[in-house]
Design a protein around this motif. Sequence first.
Motif, PDB file in Angstrom:
ATOM      1  N   GLU A  28       0.847  -1.188   0.000  1.00  0.00           N
ATOM      2  CA  GLU A  28       0.000   0.000   0.000  1.00  0.00           C
ATOM      3  C   GLU A  28       0.883   1.238   0.000  1.00  0.00           C
ATOM      4  O   GLU A  28       1.490   1.579   1.006  1.00  0.00           O
ATOM      5  CB  GLU A  28      -0.923  -0.027   1.204  1.00  0.00           C
ATOM      6  CG  GLU A  28      -1.934  -1.159   1.130  1.00  0.00           C
ATOM      7  CD  GLU A  28      -2.905  -1.151   2.286  1.00  0.00           C
ATOM      8  OE1 GLU A  28      -3.116  -0.084   2.897  1.00  0.00           O
ATOM      9  OE2 GLU A  28      -3.441  -2.226   2.579  1.00  0.00           O
ATOM     10  N   ILE A  29       0.953   1.874  -1.180  1.00  0.00           N
ATOM     11  CA  ILE A  29       1.791   3.056  -1.360  1.00  0.00           C
ATOM     12  C   ILE A  29       0.918   4.116  -2.023  1.00  0.00           C
ATOM     13  O   ILE A  29       0.392   3.892  -3.113  1.00  0.00           O
ATOM     14  CB  ILE A  29       3.006   2.750  -2.260  1.00  0.00           C
ATOM     15  CG1 ILE A  29       3.786   1.548  -1.729  1.00  0.00           C
ATOM     16  CG2 ILE A  29       3.900   3.980  -2.371  1.00  0.00           C
ATOM     17  CD1 ILE A  29       4.828   1.007  -2.695  1.00  0.00           C
ATOM     18  N   PRO A  30       0.753   5.261  -1.389  1.00  0.00           N
ATOM     19  CA  PRO A  30      -0.100   6.291  -1.982  1.00  0.00           C
ATOM     20  C   PRO A  30       0.465   6.813  -3.305  1.00  0.00           C
ATOM     21  O   PRO A  30       1.680   6.914  -3.472  1.00  0.00           O
ATOM     22  CB  PRO A  30      -0.136   7.388  -0.920  1.00  0.00           C
ATOM     23  CG  PRO A  30       1.043   7.142  -0.046  1.00  0.00           C
ATOM     24  CD  PRO A  30       1.358   5.678  -0.134  1.00  0.00           C
ATOM     25  N   GLU A  31      -0.422   7.137  -4.225  1.00  0.00           N
ATOM     26  CA  GLU A  31      -0.015   7.693  -5.521  1.00  0.00           C
ATOM     27  C   GLU A  31       0.769   8.991  -5.331  1.00  0.00           C
ATOM     28  O   GLU A  31       1.618   9.330  -6.143  1.00  0.00           O
ATOM     29  CB  GLU A  31      -1.234   7.937  -6.410  1.00  0.00           C
ATOM     30  CG  GLU A  31      -1.969   6.678  -6.828  1.00  0.00           C
ATOM     31  CD  GLU A  31      -1.215   5.851  -7.856  1.00  0.00           C
ATOM     32  OE1 GLU A  31      -0.456   6.412  -8.661  1.00  0.00           O
ATOM     33  OE2 GLU A  31      -1.386   4.615  -7.824  1.00  0.00           O
ATOM     34  N   SER A  32       0.487   9.702  -4.260  1.00  0.00           N
ATOM     35  CA  SER A  32       1.175  10.975  -4.004  1.00  0.00           C
ATOM     36  C   SER A  32       2.675  10.791  -3.783  1.00  0.00           C
ATOM     37  O   SER A  32       3.441  11.742  -3.881  1.00  0.00           O
ATOM     38  CB  SER A  32       0.554  11.675  -2.794  1.00  0.00           C
ATOM     39  OG  SER A  32       0.677  10.860  -1.641  1.00  0.00           O
ATOM     40  N   ALA A  33       3.109   9.567  -3.523  1.00  0.00           N
ATOM     41  CA  ALA A  33       4.532   9.294  -3.303  1.00  0.00           C
ATOM     42  C   ALA A  33       5.331   9.228  -4.598  1.00  0.00           C
ATOM     43  O   ALA A  33       6.564   9.207  -4.558  1.00  0.00           O
ATOM     44  CB  ALA A  33       4.700   7.994  -2.529  1.00  0.00           C
ATOM     45  N   ASN A  34       4.655   9.192  -5.741  1.00  0.00           N
ATOM     46  CA  ASN A  34       5.339   9.010  -7.028  1.00  0.00           C
ATOM     47  C   ASN A  34       6.426  10.038  -7.312  1.00  0.00           C
ATOM     48  O   ASN A  34       7.382   9.739  -8.010  1.00  0.00           O
ATOM     49  CB  ASN A  34       4.328   9.030  -8.179  1.00  0.00           C
ATOM     50  CG  ASN A  34       3.458   7.798  -8.206  1.00  0.00           C
ATOM     51  OD1 ASN A  34       3.741   6.801  -7.557  1.00  0.00           O
ATOM     52  ND2 ASN A  34       2.378   7.869  -8.959  1.00  0.00           N
ATOM     53  N   GLU A  35       6.276  11.236  -6.798  1.00  0.00           N
ATOM     54  CA  GLU A  35       7.238  12.303  -7.077  1.00  0.00           C
ATOM     55  C   GLU A  35       8.246  12.499  -5.949  1.00  0.00           C
ATOM     56  O   GLU A  35       9.116  13.366  -6.046  1.00  0.00           O
ATOM     57  CB  GLU A  35       6.496  13.614  -7.354  1.00  0.00           C
ATOM     58  CG  GLU A  35       5.519  13.537  -8.525  1.00  0.00           C
ATOM     59  CD  GLU A  35       6.172  13.108  -9.831  1.00  0.00           C
ATOM     60  OE1 GLU A  35       7.289  13.594 -10.137  1.00  0.00           O
ATOM     61  OE2 GLU A  35       5.572  12.283 -10.544  1.00  0.00           O
ATOM     62  N   ASP A  36       8.136  11.715  -4.882  1.00  0.00           N
ATOM     63  CA  ASP A  36       9.050  11.849  -3.744  1.00  0.00           C
ATOM     64  C   ASP A  36      10.426  11.278  -4.094  1.00  0.00           C
ATOM     65  O   ASP A  36      10.568  10.462  -4.989  1.00  0.00           O
ATOM     66  CB  ASP A  36       8.494  11.126  -2.520  1.00  0.00           C
ATOM     67  CG  ASP A  36       7.241  11.790  -1.960  1.00  0.00           C
ATOM     68  OD1 ASP A  36       6.928  12.927  -2.380  1.00  0.00           O
ATOM     69  OD2 ASP A  36       6.573  11.166  -1.116  1.00  0.00           O
ATOM     70  N   HIS A  37      11.417  11.699  -3.344  1.00  0.00           N
ATOM     71  CA  HIS A  37      12.782  11.194  -3.535  1.00  0.00           C
ATOM     72  C   HIS A  37      13.118  10.094  -2.540  1.00  0.00           C
ATOM     73  O   HIS A  37      14.098   9.374  -2.726  1.00  0.00           O
ATOM     74  CB  HIS A  37      13.796  12.337  -3.421  1.00  0.00           C
ATOM     75  CG  HIS A  37      13.651  13.348  -4.515  1.00  0.00           C
ATOM     76  ND1 HIS A  37      14.126  13.137  -5.782  1.00  0.00           N
ATOM     77  CD2 HIS A  37      13.049  14.562  -4.534  1.00  0.00           C
ATOM     78  CE1 HIS A  37      13.840  14.188  -6.540  1.00  0.00           C
ATOM     79  NE2 HIS A  37      13.186  15.062  -5.804  1.00  0.00           N
ATOM     80  N   HIS A  38      12.316   9.996  -1.475  1.00  0.00           N
ATOM     81  CA  HIS A  38      12.472   8.940  -0.471  1.00  0.00           C
ATOM     82  C   HIS A  38      11.076   8.496  -0.044  1.00  0.00           C
ATOM     83  O   HIS A  38      10.248   9.328   0.319  1.00  0.00           O
ATOM     84  CB  HIS A  38      13.254   9.452   0.745  1.00  0.00           C
ATOM     85  CG  HIS A  38      13.342   8.451   1.852  1.00  0.00           C
ATOM     86  ND1 HIS A  38      14.283   7.441   1.872  1.00  0.00           N
ATOM     87  CD2 HIS A  38      12.596   8.285   2.972  1.00  0.00           C
ATOM     88  CE1 HIS A  38      14.114   6.719   2.973  1.00  0.00           C
ATOM     89  NE2 HIS A  38      13.090   7.205   3.647  1.00  0.00           N
ATOM     90  N   VAL A  39      10.833   7.190  -0.111  1.00  0.00           N
ATOM     91  CA  VAL A  39       9.533   6.635   0.263  1.00  0.00           C
ATOM     92  C   VAL A  39       9.780   5.431   1.154  1.00  0.00           C
ATOM     93  O   VAL A  39      10.651   4.604   0.859  1.00  0.00           O
ATOM     94  CB  VAL A  39       8.725   6.202  -0.996  1.00  0.00           C
ATOM     95  CG1 VAL A  39       7.411   5.537  -0.607  1.00  0.00           C
ATOM     96  CG2 VAL A  39       8.491   7.388  -1.929  1.00  0.00           C
ATOM     97  N   GLU A  40       9.015   5.337   2.237  1.00  0.00           N
ATOM     98  CA  GLU A  40       9.103   4.189   3.126  1.00  0.00           C
ATOM     99  C   GLU A  40       7.740   3.527   3.239  1.00  0.00           C
ATOM    100  O   GLU A  40       6.721   4.203   3.302  1.00  0.00           O
ATOM    101  CB  GLU A  40       9.552   4.607   4.536  1.00  0.00           C
ATOM    102  CG  GLU A  40      10.965   5.093   4.588  1.00  0.00           C
ATOM    103  CD  GLU A  40      11.406   5.453   5.994  1.00  0.00           C
ATOM    104  OE1 GLU A  40      10.712   5.069   6.965  1.00  0.00           O
ATOM    105  OE2 GLU A  40      12.439   6.123   6.117  1.00  0.00           O
TER     106      GLU A  40
END
Length: 125
Positions: A28-40
Motif C-alpha cells: 500500500e503506497i499512496p499515488e502521491s509518493a510518485n514524485e518523492d525522492h524517499h519513500v518508506e
Amino acid sequence: MRVKLDMVGIVVADMKKALDFYRLLGLEIPESANEDHHVEVAGDGVRLAFDTIEIAKSVYGGWEAASGHRIELAFACDDVDSLNELYATLTAHGYEGHKEPWDAVWGQRYAIVKDPDGNLISLFV
C-alpha cells in the motif's frame, strides 16, 4: 549489544515505475509518493524504503549502478494459486519474468520476476 533489521533500501532510477511494480505486489503506497525522492513502506516489522539515485548520491557521496545479483527480496504469497496469479499479473503488465513458477526441490512453490531496476524479486509459498 543487540541489533534488529529495521529497513531494507532500494535505489531506483524512476520512483513511479518502481512504486507501480511494488503496488502490484500488494504494498500500500499512496499515488502521491510518485514524485518523492524517499519513500518508506511499513511492513511486518521491517520497512521497505525507496530512494532516487540523487538521494543515494547525497547519502553515500556517489553512486554506481549495481551489477550481478546482490540481494534477494522474497515475498510470501497466501497459496499456490495466488503466487501463480501474481506472477501472471506482473508479467502481463510488462515486467520481466526471470523464472516462471515452479515447485522447488526444497518444497516451496517459487517464481522470480525483475523489478523495473533489474532486482530479482522472489515470490514463494
